[in-house]
Design a protein around this motif. Sequence first.
Motif, PDB file in Angstrom:
ATOM      1  N   PRO A  52      33.839 -61.816 -97.057  1.00 35.79           N
ATOM      2  CA  PRO A  52      32.418 -61.478 -96.932  1.00 35.79           C
ATOM      3  C   PRO A  52      31.788 -61.465 -98.317  1.00 35.79           C
ATOM      4  N   ALA A  55      31.909 -58.286-100.445  1.00 37.01           N
ATOM      5  CA  ALA A  55      33.176 -57.593-100.692  1.00 37.01           C
ATOM      6  C   ALA A  55      33.375 -57.533-102.201  1.00 37.01           C
ATOM      7  N   PHE A  59      39.101 -57.600-103.567  1.00 38.65           N
ATOM      8  CA  PHE A  59      39.308 -58.091-102.205  1.00 38.65           C
ATOM      9  C   PHE A  59      39.473 -59.608-102.223  1.00 38.65           C
ATOM     10  N   GLY A  83      41.833 -47.633-103.803  1.00 42.85           N
ATOM     11  CA  GLY A  83      40.420 -47.574-104.202  1.00 42.85           C
ATOM     12  C   GLY A  83      39.605 -47.147-103.005  1.00 42.85           C
ATOM     13  N   CYS A  84      38.310 -46.991-103.183  1.00 42.37           N
ATOM     14  CA  CYS A  84      37.536 -46.450-102.081  1.00 42.37           C
ATOM     15  C   CYS A  84      37.513 -47.388-100.896  1.00 42.37           C
ATOM     16  N   ARG A  85      37.541 -48.685-101.169  1.00 39.93           N
ATOM     17  CA  ARG A  85      37.514 -49.614-100.050  1.00 39.93           C
ATOM     18  C   ARG A  85      38.879 -50.233 -99.801  1.00 39.93           C
ATOM     19  N   PHE A  86      39.789 -50.083-100.764  1.00 34.26           N
ATOM     20  CA  PHE A  86      41.094 -50.702-100.641  1.00 34.26           C
ATOM     21  C   PHE A  86      41.755 -50.318 -99.328  1.00 34.26           C
ATOM     22  N   GLY A  87      41.590 -49.074 -98.941  1.00 42.31           N
ATOM     23  CA  GLY A  87      42.230 -48.588 -97.731  1.00 42.31           C
ATOM     24  C   GLY A  87      41.835 -49.390 -96.511  1.00 42.31           C
ATOM     25  N   TYR A  88      40.697 -50.019 -96.591  1.00 43.82           N
ATOM     26  CA  TYR A  88      40.246 -50.761 -95.424  1.00 43.82           C
ATOM     27  C   TYR A  88      40.400 -52.270 -95.595  1.00 43.82           C
ATOM     28  N   GLU A  91      43.034 -54.284 -92.909  1.00 45.73           N
ATOM     29  CA  GLU A  91      42.668 -54.685 -91.561  1.00 45.73           C
ATOM     30  C   GLU A  91      41.711 -55.876 -91.572  1.00 45.73           C
ATOM     31  N   VAL A  92      40.757 -55.842 -92.492  1.00 44.54           N
ATOM     32  CA  VAL A  92      39.775 -56.924 -92.544  1.00 44.54           C
ATOM     33  C   VAL A  92      40.454 -58.227 -92.980  1.00 44.54           C
ATOM     34  N   ASN A  95      42.567 -59.864 -90.273  1.00 50.03           N
ATOM     35  CA  ASN A  95      41.779 -60.600 -89.292  1.00 50.03           C
ATOM     36  C   ASN A  95      41.241 -61.915 -89.831  1.00 50.03           C
ATOM     37  N   ILE A  96      40.857 -61.913 -91.088  1.00 54.90           N
ATOM     38  CA  ILE A  96      40.370 -63.162 -91.677  1.00 54.90           C
ATOM     39  C   ILE A  96      41.493 -64.205 -91.667  1.00 54.90           C
ATOM     40  N   LYS A 108      50.928 -52.513 -94.138  1.00 54.22           N
ATOM     41  CA  LYS A 108      49.888 -51.807 -94.885  1.00 54.22           C
ATOM     42  C   LYS A 108      50.395 -50.456 -95.380  1.00 54.22           C
ATOM     43  N   ASN A 111      46.344 -45.848 -98.876  1.00 51.81           N
ATOM     44  CA  ASN A 111      45.955 -44.562 -99.441  1.00 51.81           C
ATOM     45  C   ASN A 111      47.067 -43.541 -99.387  1.00 51.81           C
TER      46      ASN A 111
END
Lengths: 364, 315
Positions: A52, A55, A59, A83-88, A91-92, A95-96, A108, A111
């Motif tokens: 995205p 991002a 990422f 990191g603040c977004r690393f945890g997510y 999953e993203v 899927n990509i 995975k 955190n």
Amino acid sequence: MEKNNNIKKISFPHMGNYFYALKPLALLLADEVIMPPPITKKTIELGTKHSPESACIPFKYNLGNFIEALDLGANILVQSGGGCRFGYYGEVQENILKNLGYKFEFLKFVNDFSIIKISKYIKLNNPELSYFKIFKTILFSYLRVRLIDKIEAYLRMNIGFEVKNGDFERNLKLFLNELDKSKNILDLSKLKKKYLEILKNIPTKKPQNPIRVGIVGELYVLMEPFSNFNIEKELGRRGIEVHRFCSVSSILHDIFTFDSHTKSFLKHAAPYLKYHIGAHGTESVGLANKLRKQGFDGIIHVKPFGCMPEVNAMSALHRMAKEHNFPILYFSFDSQTSETGIKTRIEAFYDMLMMKKKRDTMQI
Amino acid sequence: MGKETKKIKIGLPRALHFYKYHISWEEFFERAGFELVVSPLTNQEILKKGVNLAVDESCLSLKIYLGHIDWLKDKVDYIFIPRIVSLHKKEEACTKFMSLNDIVRNTFPGLKIIEYTIDANKFRFEFFKILRTIFSLKHNPIRILQAYYYAKKKQSDYEKARIEEQTSKIKNKDPNKPMILVVSHPYTTYDSLLGKPITKFLESQGVDILYADIVDIKEALEQSKKISKDLYWTYNKELLGAIEIYKQYVDGIIFLMVFPCGPDALVINLCQNKIKDIPLSVITLDELSGEAGLKTRLESFVDILKIKKKKNGKK
Ligand code: SF4
Ligand code: SF4
């Protein structure tokens, strides 16, 4: 019993030279470790194409690493980070990649780095291993991390002053090669001795009182030189002594000591911060303020474009810089950042620091 | 006790979490005997101010927030800024909500702030934190407790009423009109410069709108797991859950996202990869978004939905 021809090939993203350190650990989960090709323009192009747009850059680098590793035959991927977004991310990204048609297993560690959890996880995936072996390997990987950090810290402070261009880097490569082959803890201590010795004997000429700059900011761009266009080397070449305080060792230390670090950084960040501001943002402010008090000449703050905790930190840094007339240079990295732009800005920063230093010494 | 002589003035910036909680905030402060000043709907001037004050790469919503504070700062004694770290165990709010207070302090040195922290992973009782803060300003415990009770109640009644309204909208929907689910944070959806022009335009095109933020939160959090297992940003989870809940009733989904929004960027990407049976459109808003281009995009999206609807004939 190994299932016929189902060779498990594991891979995980690059960050600096840490891949070498974590290899033994990854090997517990698979038959073979696939190292993604070194990060190049192509890596980031691939990553950017499938990510995205907004991002953050780590990422995109990670995704590029994954694609290149999958193309080399990897069938297990590991994503970790905090990191603040690393945890997510995981999953993203999963899927990509699935949408691109790749087949793989995705692990995975989110955190969450407790040794016990990690060892349990490994045991679950590979019941034949003994806990003793698992702990030993974790320790071994950890010591490899420490060693890399030790060597690189020395390098960072001296590379700018080498007499013969390329001496340090050549030896770093040799070191990593040998590290990769090391088998046990004894090997590591031999390596440490050997290379510290070698590095110390590399001829350098350092000015009496060089300009000292601290580099703070987001972890990934701090630690992955490709993503920050070798900013540390660039500074070093201009004769600036670069201090970086964050490394994987320091992060692990923090985890083992229940965030004692982070808490102390909040104190250092006063009066500019009262609360935590997410991920590493607090540390960036605290460290910058501490170094300012210690008499550093300036700070360089690096972050991925749009990195939320670091953008949060910037309002504090701006105010600190203004109130104390303290030089801070900000860099934001994304896939469009141009190298020349960075060089020019470093040059201007250097000139400014030099002038300020002269002026300040004259006043004394 | 100086009766009614000088009420303490509290400022509420009409931005960010205001849109989620303002019913209870307004009720609470008024009942507790404060004078309230709420900043006006976002206008160009507020936006411009905010953009100038904020660090460049902040999300547009934060910029707008700072613009509102700027509007309020000389008109009130205190600004009310709750700090949200986490609303549920193992979940987080966007880091903006935990850093807001310090960002405001650094942007407006000397500003007086009433603040308290909500962190489900640490303190159990948000309640005591607010009370302690307020007690220090007003020494009338009973009045404050009462105010707190009524505030909570009013908020929850309000939320229930909105959900009912939305449910009846679904029940009575005109089968020939396409229905769109607008998915975005309330501070985007209802901001007069961000979401409002868009929803107004959609309505003018003959579209019925459902709002993803109007939803039973508990149920939504549960349902969100169907789309994403790992998501830990509470507000995004609520929106995802709402998608699951309302999906069956709508012909299309529009995501509104401000630039650059960390959480939304990832979550929306996940939706694009996972939701394949409904047309999606993602609209990114930044301070320069031109209206003309936007309208054309919305128009063509609505056209697609209308054509599809005719073809399918049903629903
Ligand atoms: S800390 Fe910055 S770079 Fe890391 S995940 Fe968060 S936004 Fe991305
Ligand atoms: S969720 Fe996005 S829009 Fe909302 S505060 Fe965070 S970054 Fe800004």
